[in-house]
Scaffold this active site. Structure first.
Site, PDB file in Angstrom:
ATOM      1  N   GLY A 114      -0.285 -25.156  -1.203  1.00 36.55           N
ATOM      2  CA  GLY A 114       0.028 -25.673  -2.482  1.00 36.55           C
ATOM      3  C   GLY A 114      -0.796 -24.651  -3.446  1.00 36.55           C
ATOM      4  O   GLY A 114      -1.971 -25.000  -3.862  1.00 36.55           O
TER       5      GLY A 114
ATOM      6  N   GLU B 219      -4.602 -12.761   4.143  1.00 31.28           N
ATOM      7  CA  GLU B 219      -3.142 -13.008   4.006  1.00 31.28           C
ATOM      8  C   GLU B 219      -2.582 -11.428   3.920  1.00 31.28           C
ATOM      9  O   GLU B 219      -1.649 -10.955   4.667  1.00 31.28           O
ATOM     10  CB  GLU B 219      -2.657 -13.742   3.084  1.00 31.28           C
ATOM     11  CG  GLU B 219      -1.015 -13.768   3.005  1.00 31.28           C
ATOM     12  CD  GLU B 219      -0.630 -14.448   1.836  1.00 31.28           C
ATOM     13  OE1 GLU B 219      -1.277 -14.708   0.924  1.00 31.28           O
ATOM     14  OE2 GLU B 219       0.756 -14.877   1.953  1.00 31.28           O
TER      15      GLU B 219
END
Lengths: 381, 388
Positions: free
Chosen positions: B127, B244
């Site tokens: 989120g 990431e």
């Protein structure tokens, strides 16, 4: 798997950087050196000899240092960083490399000893009008009469052909194949001229010129020429990496100092993003060139040929991108001979066409594309 | 400088290859290599299988299931996994919230979440992005207001990948609207079955349902679900996005896709332009892989090397370029995206693979947008590396 230099390699890099950095600390020094014949500094050349650089790749019994490809690559990168005009690549890596690979023990000792000490400059006379990086010769032919040989025909361009004391010349053999010959510089007809990268080249005409076969007379040496071309491709790419690093750094320095519209140029994202793309090209090319340098140590000709084409292709693409953008991001000053960055682009262009441009290498790779699945860069044992 | 792997690393690589190619079910690996969509169960069971062999989260702290491998070993593990077509562990669990909890969470929170996160018993969703907070993530507006020990969350998240499967969502929320925008952000772990939380699908250009909107209307979240301290959320987000970026250079998977393309349409390789295009892509992939090896060799303590931005930027460009090549290889057959649902072609119709190439091509346009868009990567390169 290790991409870092050991202590001795670091020391070599520092020593070469010290020597060339001092000689060409100011771009104007390079500019003045390249204006006068022979287009390089005889003094720097002898200093390189004293440091052992001119005999770096050759066996110790031949008067060399016996260093490996990584060490030679380090010298090439440092030459690229200051775009030193000394003909290390042509005289040592290419011409010397062929003498090392093909010469008799006596020839190796005599020729390489004289090259390493700086007393004799070698040039490779291989390119011919109309040829495109083939490992063979056709425009210059060799004729045998008993034990003596002569050459006839024209070689061009021969880098440092007018200044060289001795030429290593490729020629078509009477029974087919390509041989290599040693020719005394003064015995052929040489017309020298300047080249756009600051260097010198020559048209060299042979007319029944006496020549000494390199190695066993009459033997086809095209395979050895091809191998040295691959070595030269990887070393030219190393030289280009050094030049690209400095061209990019110079460009970034300019973007942070030059003001227009009241602000420095790095305020404009249209420019900084292009510099970022130059960095990406350089990093990718550096990786392949370092890898190819390590593949050279494997000594497997097929692998080296593949690696040379891969390094050549990546370096060619990167050199055009970085060189062209370096000028564009500078603006008008990048076009001047007085400022460095345009000369870096000129040298990168010359290196790109020395032993095969990107498209040439791409054809090599495309021909073999169906012969493997995926490429494993770590497959070399 | 040395090219060959050490004997230990060679053995490690062989061990990984052996595991991924023999222990992971072939039907799942084939689906991955053919670019088919996996079910939730297939993704979760693959991660569970890896976890059963301590291979789901080797990069985590050893205390919580990590393996203490070198950066090179982690790289080899990742490459072998992708080359074999083994589904990579769910990134939201393995690369994103897991390391954040392990680094910033309380002991109690670690014990509660980390075991189920690495085994995929909990399916995490992300989120972060909001309709008005994309690349400018710090301008996010979803709010969390104290109510006793709890937080009351209101707002909207978007681009929540596979949120339809999610059990929990790690959510960046604004807990202090008064301070500088980065300083007012916190990280909350929210049960997706909470009253007031709604997941709505977004249909994408490939016709698939991969991403979602997540709405929060007075969602009550226990205070113990705050990771670390209030105001630490931005630090955690940067930590997470740095991880990431390293993971999103899909070298092995793109290599496998290109090798497969050559097998699917071997007759096209006799055309010089096609052969040249494939050769150039192979060379760029080689450059990318070697750059990844250089980067892992110089990464210390899990801190991403600045050049990891190069990996993200070029890795996604090449992933896209290979997907584009496949559409071109399929040619007119690429139109038949709906033909995949037909029963057996009986040797008459188009080959099955042509039905997936165009949706995959369209789907991969996302790659240069997520994980810090490629423009954000250029910004990182020009500022952090080039000093511009």
């Amino acid at each position: 798997m290790d991409f870092s230099y050991d202590d001795e390699q670091d020391a070599l890099r520092d020593a070469v950087r010290g020597l060339l950095g001092k000689a060409y600390s100011d771009f104007e020094q390079r500019r003045q050196t390249t204006k006068a014949d022979p287009g390089f500094s005889e003094e720097v050349w002898s200093q390189m000899a004293e440091m052992g650089l001119l005999g770096l790749p050759f066996a110790e019994e031949d008067g060399g240092v016996g260093a490996g490809p990584v060490e030679v690559a380090i010298v090439c990168q440092e030459i690229g960083r200051v775009i030193a005009p000394e003909p290390f690549l042509h005289a040592v890596v290419l011409a010397g490399g062929l003498v090392q690979a093909c010469g008799t023990p006596e020839q190796r000792q005599e020729v390489l000893g004289a090259l390493a000490s700086g007393e004799r400059l070698l040039a490779l006379a291989h390119d011919e009008p109309g040829s495109r990086w083939a490992p063979t010769a056709s425009a210059v032919t060799a004729t045998q009469d008993g034990d003596s040989w002569t050459l006839s025909g024209t070689k061009e361009p021969v880098v440092q052909g007018a200044r060289a004391d001795q030429l290593v010349v490729s020629a078509k053999l009477p029974d087919g194949g390509t041989g290599l010959f040693l020719v005394v510089g003064e015995t052929c007809e040489r017309t020298g001229y300047p080249t756009y990268d600051g260097g010198r080249a020559a048209r060299v005409r042979f007319d029944a010129t006496p020549a000494t076969p390199l190695g066993e007379p009459g033997r086809d040496l095209a395979g050895s020429i091809a191998l040295i071309q691959d070595l030269g491709r990887i070393m030219a790419a190393n030289t280009a990496i050094g030049a690209m690093e400095v061209a990019l750094r110079t460009t970034c320095g300019y973007l942070t100092s030059r003001k227009q519209f009241g602000v420095t140029l790095n305020t404009f994202q249209a420019l900084t993003f292009r510099a970022a793309d130059m960095y990406v090209s350089l990093e990718l090319a550096t990786s392949v060139v370092q890898w190819a340098t390590m593949v050279l140590s494997s000594g497997d000709p097929a692998r080296v040929h593949d690696a040379a084409a891969r390094a050549g292709l990546q370096a060619s693409r990167a050199a055009r991108h970085v060189g062209q953008e370096a000028i564009q991001l500078h603006g008008g000053i990048g076009m001047t001979a007085e400022y460095s960055v345009g000369s870096y682009t000129a040298v990168l262009t010359a290196l790109d066409h020395l032993l095969g441009d990107g498209d040439h290498h791409l054809v090599t790779l495309a021909d073999a594309v169906a012969e493997h699945d995926a490429i494993d860069p770590l497959a070399v044992g | 400088m040395q090219l060959a792997l050490s004997p230990e690393d060679q053995a490690f690589r062989a061990e990984m290859r052996e595991f991924f190619t023999t222990k992971v079910p072939e039907e799942i690996r084939t689906k991955v290599l053919e670019g088919r969509e996996l079910t939730k169960e297939e993704i979760a069971s693959s991660m569970k299988l890896l976890d059963d062999h301590d291979l789901a989260v080797p990069h985590w702290p050893e205390e919580w299931g990590g393996r203490g491998w070198t950066e090179l070993q982690k790289h080899l593990y990742h490459e072998e996994m992708q080359a074999a077509g083994c589904p990579v562990p769910l990134a939201f669990n393995a690369s994103m919230i897991g390391p954040v909890i392990a680094h910033f969470g309380s002991q109690e929170m670690k014990e509660r979440f980390l075991p189920k996160t690495k085994s995929c018993e909990i399916w995490w969703s992300q989120g972060f992005s909001e309709p008005d907070a994309g690349s400018d993530l710090a301008s996010l507006r979803t709010s969390a207001v104290r109510d006793g020990d709890d937080w009351i969350v209101n707002g909207q998240k978007t681009w929540t990948t596979l949120g339809q499967h999610g059990d929990w969502i790690f959510t960046l929320v604004r807990t202090d609207p008064e301070v500088k925008k980065q300083a007012g952000i916190s990280m909350l772990l929210i049960d997706m079955r909470s009253p007031g939380l709604t997941v709505r699908p977004i249909e994408l250009i490939d016709g698939g349902h991969e991403v979602n909107e997540v709405w929060f209307e007075d969602v009550r979240v226990p205070g113990e679900n705050l990771v670390g301290e209030p105001g630490q959320g931005w630090t955690m987000a940067k930590f997470l996005l740095g991880n990431e970026r390293v993971g999103v250079a899909p070298v092995g998977a793109t290599k496998a896709a290109l090798a497969r393309a050559k097998k699917l349409a071997p007759e096209r390789l006799t055309e010089p332009l096609v052969a040249a295009r494939v050769a150039e892509l192979e060379n760029e992939l080689l450059a990318l892989e070697l750059t990844a090896l250089r980067v892992v060799a110089h990464s210390a303590d899990g801190e991403p090397h600045p050049a990891s931005s190069v990996l993200k930027l070029k890795g996604t460009e090449l992933q896209q370029a290979v997907s584009e090549l496949l559409v071109d290889l399929a040619g007119p057959g690429s139109l038949a995206s709906g033909a995949g649902a037909l029963e057996g072609d009986g040797g008459e119709g188009l080959p099955d693979w042509t039905s997936r190439v165009a949706p995959t091509y369209l789907n991969f346009r996302k790659a240069s947008i997520y994980g810090g868009s490629n423009e954000v990567q250029r910004q990182i390169i020009s500022r952090t590396i080039l000093g511009l």
